[in-house]
Design a protein around this motif. Structure first.
Motif, PDB file in Angstrom:
ATOM      1  N   LYS A   1       0.948   6.933   3.358  1.00  0.00           N
ATOM      2  CA  LYS A   1      -0.083   7.945   3.582  1.00  0.00           C
ATOM      3  C   LYS A   1       0.219   9.224   2.806  1.00  0.00           C
ATOM      4  O   LYS A   1      -0.678   9.836   2.219  1.00  0.00           O
ATOM      5  CB  LYS A   1      -0.184   8.274   5.071  1.00  0.00           C
ATOM      6  CG  LYS A   1      -0.657   7.140   5.933  1.00  0.00           C
ATOM      7  CD  LYS A   1      -0.596   7.563   7.396  1.00  0.00           C
ATOM      8  CE  LYS A   1      -0.782   6.408   8.318  1.00  0.00           C
ATOM      9  NZ  LYS A   1      -0.600   6.791   9.724  1.00  0.00           N
ATOM     10  N   GLU A   2       1.485   9.618   2.812  1.00  0.00           N
ATOM     11  CA  GLU A   2       1.883  10.868   2.150  1.00  0.00           C
ATOM     12  C   GLU A   2       1.661  10.804   0.639  1.00  0.00           C
ATOM     13  O   GLU A   2       1.253  11.790   0.026  1.00  0.00           O
ATOM     14  CB  GLU A   2       3.360  11.181   2.440  1.00  0.00           C
ATOM     15  CG  GLU A   2       3.699  11.364   3.912  1.00  0.00           C
ATOM     16  CD  GLU A   2       3.808  10.040   4.690  1.00  0.00           C
ATOM     17  OE1 GLU A   2       3.742  10.113   5.931  1.00  0.00           O
ATOM     18  OE2 GLU A   2       3.943   8.963   4.093  1.00  0.00           O
ATOM     19  N   GLU A   3       1.940   9.665   0.044  1.00  0.00           N
ATOM     20  CA  GLU A   3       1.762   9.511  -1.406  1.00  0.00           C
ATOM     21  C   GLU A   3       0.279   9.625  -1.779  1.00  0.00           C
ATOM     22  O   GLU A   3      -0.082  10.269  -2.769  1.00  0.00           O
ATOM     23  CB  GLU A   3       2.329   8.170  -1.871  1.00  0.00           C
ATOM     24  CG  GLU A   3       2.314   7.994  -3.385  1.00  0.00           C
ATOM     25  CD  GLU A   3       2.939   6.682  -3.839  1.00  0.00           C
ATOM     26  OE1 GLU A   3       2.850   6.414  -5.043  1.00  0.00           O
ATOM     27  OE2 GLU A   3       3.507   5.934  -3.014  1.00  0.00           O
ATOM     28  N   ILE A   4      -0.572   9.009  -0.968  1.00  0.00           N
ATOM     29  CA  ILE A   4      -2.011   9.092  -1.217  1.00  0.00           C
ATOM     30  C   ILE A   4      -2.497  10.518  -0.989  1.00  0.00           C
ATOM     31  O   ILE A   4      -3.271  11.054  -1.791  1.00  0.00           O
ATOM     32  CB  ILE A   4      -2.772   8.083  -0.335  1.00  0.00           C
ATOM     33  CG1 ILE A   4      -2.423   6.659  -0.793  1.00  0.00           C
ATOM     34  CG2 ILE A   4      -4.276   8.332  -0.406  1.00  0.00           C
ATOM     35  CD1 ILE A   4      -2.923   5.563   0.109  1.00  0.00           C
ATOM     36  N   ALA A   5      -2.027  11.160   0.071  1.00  0.00           N
ATOM     37  CA  ALA A   5      -2.430  12.540   0.353  1.00  0.00           C
ATOM     38  C   ALA A   5      -2.013  13.488  -0.781  1.00  0.00           C
ATOM     39  O   ALA A   5      -2.782  14.357  -1.176  1.00  0.00           O
ATOM     40  CB  ALA A   5      -1.843  12.998   1.689  1.00  0.00           C
ATOM     41  N   GLU A   6      -0.812  13.294  -1.305  1.00  0.00           N
ATOM     42  CA  GLU A   6      -0.322  14.160  -2.388  1.00  0.00           C
ATOM     43  C   GLU A   6      -1.143  13.984  -3.666  1.00  0.00           C
ATOM     44  O   GLU A   6      -1.316  14.935  -4.424  1.00  0.00           O
ATOM     45  CB  GLU A   6       1.146  13.866  -2.681  1.00  0.00           C
ATOM     46  CG  GLU A   6       2.085  14.374  -1.616  1.00  0.00           C
ATOM     47  CD  GLU A   6       3.525  13.942  -1.821  1.00  0.00           C
ATOM     48  OE1 GLU A   6       3.865  13.445  -2.916  1.00  0.00           O
ATOM     49  OE2 GLU A   6       4.310  14.089  -0.865  1.00  0.00           O
ATOM     50  N   ALA A   7      -1.649  12.799  -3.895  1.00  0.00           N
ATOM     51  CA  ALA A   7      -2.418  12.520  -5.106  1.00  0.00           C
ATOM     52  C   ALA A   7      -3.928  12.598  -4.856  1.00  0.00           C
ATOM     53  O   ALA A   7      -4.718  12.255  -5.724  1.00  0.00           O
ATOM     54  CB  ALA A   7      -2.052  11.143  -5.645  1.00  0.00           C
TER      55      ALA A   7
ATOM     56  N   LEU B   1       0.837  -1.192   0.000  1.00  0.00           N
ATOM     57  CA  LEU B   1       0.000   0.000   0.000  1.00  0.00           C
ATOM     58  C   LEU B   1       0.876   1.247   0.000  1.00  0.00           C
ATOM     59  O   LEU B   1       1.863   1.324   0.734  1.00  0.00           O
ATOM     60  CB  LEU B   1      -0.905  -0.008   1.234  1.00  0.00           C
ATOM     61  CG  LEU B   1      -1.950   1.098   1.332  1.00  0.00           C
ATOM     62  CD1 LEU B   1      -2.915   1.046   0.145  1.00  0.00           C
ATOM     63  CD2 LEU B   1      -2.718   0.968   2.636  1.00  0.00           C
ATOM     64  N   ALA B   2       0.501   2.195  -0.824  1.00  0.00           N
ATOM     65  CA  ALA B   2       1.236   3.460  -0.894  1.00  0.00           C
ATOM     66  C   ALA B   2       1.255   4.128   0.473  1.00  0.00           C
ATOM     67  O   ALA B   2       0.286   4.030   1.238  1.00  0.00           O
ATOM     68  CB  ALA B   2       0.585   4.389  -1.912  1.00  0.00           C
TER      69      ALA B   2
ATOM     70  N   ILE C   1      -8.285  -0.779  -6.662  1.00  0.00           N
ATOM     71  CA  ILE C   1      -7.234  -1.308  -5.808  1.00  0.00           C
ATOM     72  C   ILE C   1      -5.857  -0.917  -6.325  1.00  0.00           C
ATOM     73  O   ILE C   1      -4.984  -0.528  -5.565  1.00  0.00           O
ATOM     74  CB  ILE C   1      -7.330  -2.848  -5.701  1.00  0.00           C
ATOM     75  CG1 ILE C   1      -8.716  -3.271  -5.203  1.00  0.00           C
ATOM     76  CG2 ILE C   1      -6.234  -3.406  -4.813  1.00  0.00           C
ATOM     77  CD1 ILE C   1      -9.154  -2.669  -3.912  1.00  0.00           C
ATOM     78  N   PHE C   2      -5.665  -0.989  -7.617  1.00  0.00           N
ATOM     79  CA  PHE C   2      -4.360  -0.701  -8.192  1.00  0.00           C
ATOM     80  C   PHE C   2      -3.967   0.765  -8.045  1.00  0.00           C
ATOM     81  O   PHE C   2      -2.796   1.101  -8.124  1.00  0.00           O
ATOM     82  CB  PHE C   2      -4.320  -1.111  -9.664  1.00  0.00           C
ATOM     83  CG  PHE C   2      -4.619  -2.565  -9.850  1.00  0.00           C
ATOM     84  CD1 PHE C   2      -3.768  -3.541  -9.335  1.00  0.00           C
ATOM     85  CD2 PHE C   2      -5.761  -2.979 -10.494  1.00  0.00           C
ATOM     86  CE1 PHE C   2      -4.043  -4.888  -9.479  1.00  0.00           C
ATOM     87  CE2 PHE C   2      -6.045  -4.328 -10.654  1.00  0.00           C
ATOM     88  CZ  PHE C   2      -5.191  -5.278 -10.144  1.00  0.00           C
ATOM     89  N   ASN C   3      -4.916   1.644  -7.807  1.00  0.00           N
ATOM     90  CA  ASN C   3      -4.619   3.055  -7.641  1.00  0.00           C
ATOM     91  C   ASN C   3      -3.912   3.365  -6.331  1.00  0.00           C
ATOM     92  O   ASN C   3      -3.463   4.481  -6.131  1.00  0.00           O
ATOM     93  CB  ASN C   3      -5.894   3.898  -7.726  1.00  0.00           C
ATOM     94  CG  ASN C   3      -6.533   3.833  -9.080  1.00  0.00           C
ATOM     95  OD1 ASN C   3      -7.659   3.392  -9.194  1.00  0.00           O
ATOM     96  ND2 ASN C   3      -5.839   4.239 -10.114  1.00  0.00           N
ATOM     97  N   PHE C   4      -3.781   2.414  -5.458  1.00  0.00           N
ATOM     98  CA  PHE C   4      -3.175   2.649  -4.157  1.00  0.00           C
ATOM     99  C   PHE C   4      -1.888   1.865  -3.936  1.00  0.00           C
ATOM    100  O   PHE C   4      -1.375   1.797  -2.836  1.00  0.00           O
ATOM    101  CB  PHE C   4      -4.187   2.352  -3.046  1.00  0.00           C
ATOM    102  CG  PHE C   4      -5.428   3.187  -3.189  1.00  0.00           C
ATOM    103  CD1 PHE C   4      -5.380   4.559  -3.031  1.00  0.00           C
ATOM    104  CD2 PHE C   4      -6.632   2.607  -3.533  1.00  0.00           C
ATOM    105  CE1 PHE C   4      -6.507   5.341  -3.189  1.00  0.00           C
ATOM    106  CE2 PHE C   4      -7.779   3.379  -3.693  1.00  0.00           C
ATOM    107  CZ  PHE C   4      -7.707   4.749  -3.518  1.00  0.00           C
TER     108      PHE C   4
END
Length: 103
Positions: free
Chosen positions: A63-69, A60-61, A88-91
């Protein structure tokens, strides 16, 4: 039963999903272990034949990577033309931005 190929996710549900993935360690663990349960927990009804159920996140990416995107992810997941079966693949770690269509 939902038609994952034609139904976008509800914007409020997407907000809950992204909040959980970018802030909540327990939710992130659930999403990695059981994406269906995690999606249902935030209010996204997953049909028994939805193809996302056979997908798993390897890593799983952060937290920061998800927050940035977040803005791009939100737009993609609420887009009626987006294929929800790829949620699912988006994370996947290191692949969040590259999994999204270019504007």
């Amino acid at each position: 039963m939902s038609d994952s190929k034609s139904q976008p996710m509800d914007p409020a549900v997407v907000d809950k999903l992204l909040d959980g993935l970018s802030n909540d360690d327990d939710f992130r663990a659930l999403f990695t272990k059981d994406p269906r349960a995690a999606l249902e927990k935030v209010g996204h009804k997953v049909g028994s034949t939805d193809q996302l159920l056979c997908a798993q996140v390897t890593t799983l990416a952060p937290k920061e990577e998800i927050a940035e995107a977040r803005k791009a992810l939100h737009a993609y997941l609420t887009d009626r033309n987006a294929a929800a079966m790829t949620i699912i693949f988006n994370f996947e770690a290191g692949k969040v931005e590259s999994s999204l269509p270019k504007a």
